[in-house]
Design an enzyme around this catalytic site. Structure first.
Site, PDB file in Angstrom:
ATOM      1  N   ARG A 158       0.874  -1.185   0.000  1.00 54.87           N
ATOM      2  CA  ARG A 158       0.000   0.000   0.000  1.00 54.87           C
ATOM      3  C   ARG A 158       0.900   1.221   0.000  1.00 54.87           C
ATOM      4  O   ARG A 158       1.067   1.889   1.019  1.00 54.87           O
ATOM      5  CB  ARG A 158      -0.937  -0.009   1.203  1.00 54.87           C
ATOM      6  CG  ARG A 158      -1.909  -1.168   1.203  1.00 54.87           C
ATOM      7  CD  ARG A 158      -3.097  -0.932   2.117  1.00 54.87           C
ATOM      8  NE  ARG A 158      -2.759  -0.809   3.505  1.00 54.87           N
ATOM      9  CZ  ARG A 158      -3.659  -0.644   4.469  1.00 54.87           C
ATOM     10  NH1 ARG A 158      -4.934  -0.562   4.163  1.00 54.87           N
ATOM     11  NH2 ARG A 158      -3.297  -0.555   5.733  1.00 54.87           N
ATOM     12  N   ASP A 196      -1.510  -8.678  18.017  1.00 52.69           N
ATOM     13  CA  ASP A 196      -1.669  -7.684  19.075  1.00 52.69           C
ATOM     14  C   ASP A 196      -2.230  -8.307  20.345  1.00 52.69           C
ATOM     15  O   ASP A 196      -1.824  -7.948  21.459  1.00 52.69           O
ATOM     16  CB  ASP A 196      -2.565  -6.539  18.594  1.00 52.69           C
ATOM     17  CG  ASP A 196      -3.849  -7.041  17.949  1.00 52.69           C
ATOM     18  OD1 ASP A 196      -4.002  -8.274  17.800  1.00 52.69           O
ATOM     19  OD2 ASP A 196      -4.699  -6.215  17.579  1.00 52.69           O
TER      20      ASP A 196
END
Length: 921
Positions: free
Chosen positions: A674, A835
């Site tokens: 990206r 996470d």
């Protein structure tokens, strides 16, 4: 009026105003005729004139035309008109010349404007360079003042001295039983900066090698190959290691033969100093065949010792090597909750041979303390435990006779019953596991007791050791009272009361500590061997070797795009945080305190399972905990405030770091194909205070475009290439990260500068916590009896997403090298949950929840492509991850909190006559 006039004429035109009436009538007649005449003149005369003129111009004779159109030449023939023509031509030429000059001046003005802009940019760059130079000078002056105040010049490493090969001058002790480090260990072979090199003999080169247990020998060799301390150069070695057990019974050599083979080792040097003889046991019936062998000054590491053989502070009691060539299956280990299980305590065993029974002899305690032979309390223990079982006050299970043939054991030792799987099933149902030490008090530890301890810790049964004379594995560096109960045998009648009086919180803490000790020092061959080496290294006060870092393979890229050209990219925010330091990048200190290690650090680092910095032998970090800052703080951090100083934020900034009054952080940004989103995120970091470096983890096998121009944000940007696409790459301890603080951030995260600055300052006050922005929490699903991941708005949280969070680099080492591999494998399988795994790890180690700063609940940039978290399957996978992680850890380590940190002046309306935080009085 006519009638009036006629009446007046008939009256003779006189009398009553006759005269004035005539005058008015005549004046009106004149005005009427005058108006009519003017109308005829103004209307008909122009029409007649126009007709006349057009008739004249239509004449055939062109020369007679007066008012018709004429050619230019005809007009110029007229004298006055010719002058006008010349003037017009002259004016036209001058206008053309003026237009050319105007265009030329406009081009020159444009060029001058460009030069002005370039000069302005050069002036700004010069100002920034000047500011950086001033900061460098200020930082250098500050460092110089600190060094002068400390009067501690930086020393270079000393030259390493190598001892003679013969070591003829080494003094001899009076007896091998009196061996301690000061008289049986040659420190000259282990300089402080040597790195603790260890030479391992190849057992196959000696006759006794063929008698070793194949599994133990194979596991030992595999561990040696990967250990960082092992060297092939025997001349520089500090310690020499030889594996002599476990040996197989049919081919076991005689003690005299084994002694001769040990003394013939090439580096034995007559007495075996600096040698370590390792005798590992995989079975409970392992014999102590080294008891009758003269080992000289060599250290011994095994699971069975007699008191005349064991030398405290010199020899090492090791744990059994049960999982020789296999990793423990965490999914088969029972959870740590519920705290209380079916049985309060359990014991299974059979005593093959015993001492004289104290009950049969009917001897008093007075006779025992007068110096006579100690009584055997085992019969008293049997009677008491059976009485507790028969009382049925609690469910207990005690069996003093094996249903099948008991395992072989030493005299006066309680033999194990049944197979290992059967024993584990019973321990899984037991809150406490009784371990009765041998009746022979001269036997300080046996392989059977060590095996019982290993199995109890493995399944979470809290060990209760009856016999205070026992020497548990690694007892000189582990505080066993935090994970087990060690009770003298005479207190057997008080055991039931003592076990019932322990609270659930203490039970869970002991079980968790026992699980930590088992995972860290007992579970695998790597852990056992590393623990043995760490004990010796700690005893002789050599710092640990730095843990390895991931080598960052940089992807070449072009920089030069000026950042900040888009006004929307600069988002500094409006929080009042006080003064900001704009200093050039500098790295965190390199932990020089490792070379001043003292004895007070041994227990803190070996036993602190709840604390984050417990794995001292495996980490190069020596961070300053917040509780230590008050003792280790520098002068700049704790100077008195007086004379009206304070309140501006400057004093807070100077005192924030304790030993590190100036500190920066590194941004680690994970990205995957990206480029536009990534460039925008990097541009938003331009001018960010405290930023040391940006490490972009390129997680795609496809390299970035060659023509991609990366922004210049004032600090280095390191683009790191990864071996595979894995979210675990986010937490790799890259060698390019030179700061303790890491800001993990997604490539589409949009945070203001003031939010990042505030989060960094909060982290510096809580360095052992995760400090971030978006909060999440876990919840218990009652219908399905499982854990759920929840991202809804709530008044509490238990996790902080690492897509925008600060954490210590120390946790990157633990996540990548210490955390169970099963967790990282699941992260790779789902491409999710990294996470959550980091939050589990930190909460498990610290027993503290994360810290959320500001009111942010999301951090995605507006207009960015949709993230994976918007997919429904994303949440289902996170539900599965949480439940799997709970199985691996054995309990739910996440903790709830309703605590959130905001700036002091958050939403505070300041009067105009008051001074804000960033102003000075």
């Amino acid at each position: 009026e006519l009638m009036t006039g006629y009446t007046m004429l008939r009256n003779g035109g006189v009398g009553n105003g006759g005269q004035p009436w005539v005058l008015r009538w005549s004046s009106r007649i004149r005005l009427t005729w005058l108006s009519f005449t003017l109308f005829i003149i103004l209307v008909f005369f122009p029409l007649i004139a126009h007709y006349y003129l057009t008739t004249i111009d239509d004449a055939d004779d062109a020369g007679k035309r007066i008012f018709g159109p004429r050619t230019g030449n005809e007009l110029c023939e007229v004298k006055h008109v010719q002058d006008l023509c010349r003037i017009r031509e002259s004016v036209s030429e001058e206008l053309l010349q003026l237009e050319a000059k105007r265009q030329e001046l406009n081009s020159e003005i444009a060029k001058l404007n460009l030069k002005i802009e370039a000069c302005k940019k050069s002036i700004e760059n010069a100002k920034q360079d000047l500011l950086q130079l001033k900061n460098v000078i200020s930082q250098t002056e500050h460092s110089y003042k600190e060094l002068m105040a400390q009067n501690q010049p930086k020393l270079s490493l000393p030259i390493r001295l190598l001892p003679d090969k013969d070591d003829a001058t080494f003094p001899l002790p009076k007896s091998n039983r009196n061996c301690r480090l000061h008289n049986c260990f040659d420190y000259s072979r282990c300089p402080l900066t040597s790195g603790f090199p260890v030479y391992v003999y190849n057992s196959d080169d000696y006759p006794f090698g063929s008698s070793l247990d194949p599994l133990i020998k194979q596991a030992f060799e595999a561990t040696v190959r990967t250990n960082v301390y092992v060297t092939e150069n025997a001349n520089i070695a500090c310690v020499y290691i030889i594996l002599v057990g476990e040996m197989q019974e049919p081919v076991m050599p005689k003690p005299t033969e084994l002694e001769q083979q040990l003394h013939s080792l090439p580096y034995w040097r007559t007495d075996g100093h600096n040698h370590l003889i390792i005798n590992l046991s995989r079975k409970s019936e392992t014999q102590n065949f080294i008891y009758n062998i003269s080992t000289g000054r060599a250290m011994i590491a095994q699971s069975t010792f007699y008191d005349v053989q064991y030398r405290p502070g010199f020899d090492i009691v090791v744990s059994p090597l049960v999982h020789a060539m296999s990793e423990p299956n965490f999914l088969e280990i029972p959870p740590q909750v519920p705290v209380k299980r079916k049985y309060l305590f359990s014991f299974q065993g059979e005593k093959i041979e015993s001492l004289r029974s104290s009950l049969q002899e009917v001897r008093s305690f007075e006779e025992e303390i007068e110096g006579n032979a100690p009584a055997d309390y085992d019969d008293r223990i049997i009677t008491t435990l059976k009485a507790v079982q028969d009382s049925k006050l609690d469910f207990v299970l005690v069996e003093f006779t094996c249903k099948n043939q008991p395992k072989a054991s030493l005299p006066t030792e309680w033999a194990l019953c049944g197979e290992r799987d059967d024993r584990l099933e019973l321990l899984k149902l037991s809150t406490f596991a009784l371990i009765i030490t041998p009746g022979d008090t001269h036997l300080v530890i046996s392989a059977g007791c060590a095996m019982r301890l290993f199995e109890a810790l493995e399944v979470g049964a809290i060990p209760v050791v009856l016999g205070e004379q026992v020497q548990l594995p690694y007892n000189d560096v582990i505080r066993w009272n935090e994970a087990a109960l060690i009770i003298p045998k005479p207190r057997i009648t008080e055991v039931h009361f003592l076990l019932r009086s322990i609270s659930d919180n203490d039970l869970l803490a002991m079980r968790r500590q026992g699980r930590f000790l088992w995972e860290t020092y007992f579970s695998t061959s790597d852990n056992v061997f590393s623990t043995v080496l760490a004990i010796i290294r700690t005893r002789i006060q050599i710092p640990a070797a730095p843990i390895r870092e991931e080598t960052a393979v940089e992807i070449p890229h072009r920089s030069g795009k000026a950042a900040g050209t888009d006004p929307s990219m600069a988002d500094n925010g409006d929080l009042d945080l006080g003064p900001v330091e704009t200093e050039p990048p500098y790295a965190s200190p390199r932990y020089l305190r490792n070379f001043t290690l003292t004895a007070m650090d041994i227990y803190r680092n070996w036993n602190s399972a709840p604390g984050p910095f417990h794995l001292f032998p495996y980490t190069p970090f020596d961070p300053v905990l917040p509780s230590e800052a008050k003792f280790l703080g520098s002068g700049t951090g704790f100077r008195p405030i007086g004379g009206g100083a304070g309140g501006s934020g400057k004093e807070f900034q100077a005192a924030l770091g304790g030993n590190v009054p100036r500190e920066q952080f590194t941004v680690v940004m994970l990205t995957y194909e990206r480029e536009e989103v990534l460039m925008n995120s990097l541009e938003r970091l331009n001018g960010l205070p405290y930023l040391n470096k940006v490490v972009v983890v390129w997680n795609s096998p496809k390299l970035p475009s060659e023509d991609l121009l990366w922004p210049d944000i004032g600090v280095p940007i390191m683009v790191v290439r990864t071996e595979k696409n894995s979210l675990n790459n986010r937490f790799l301890p890259w060698d390019e990260i030179e700061t303790e603080a890491i800001l993990s951030i997604d490539d589409d995260a949009h945070l203001r500068h003031d939010e990042i600055m505030f989060g960094f300052r909060v982290w510096r006050e809580a360095r052992d916590r995760i400090v971030g922005f978006p909060g999440r929490y876990h919840a218990w699903d009652i219908p399905h009896q499982s854990w759920l991941y929840n991202s809804n708005y709530s008044c509490e949280l238990s996790m902080v997403l690492t897509g925008a969070a600060f954490f210590h680099k120390y946790y990157a080492y633990l996540y990548s090298y210490v955390m169970p591999q099963a967790i990282r494998d699941m992260v790779d399988e789902y491409i999710n949950c990294e996470d959550i795994a980091m939050n589990f790890l930190v909460s498990h180690l610290t027993r503290k929840p994360p810290i959320k700063v500001t009111s942010r609940w999301t951090f995605r940039c507006p207009g960015c492509p949709q993230a994976l978290s918007h997919d429904d399957s994303h949440f289902h996978e996170r539900h599965k991850c949480i439940n799997f992680f709970v199985k691996v850890y054995g309990y739910m380590p996440l903790l709830y909190t309703q605590f959130r940190v905001d700036s002091v002046l958050f939403k505070t309306r300041l009067p105009h006559d008051k001074t804000k935080c960033f102003k000075f009085i």
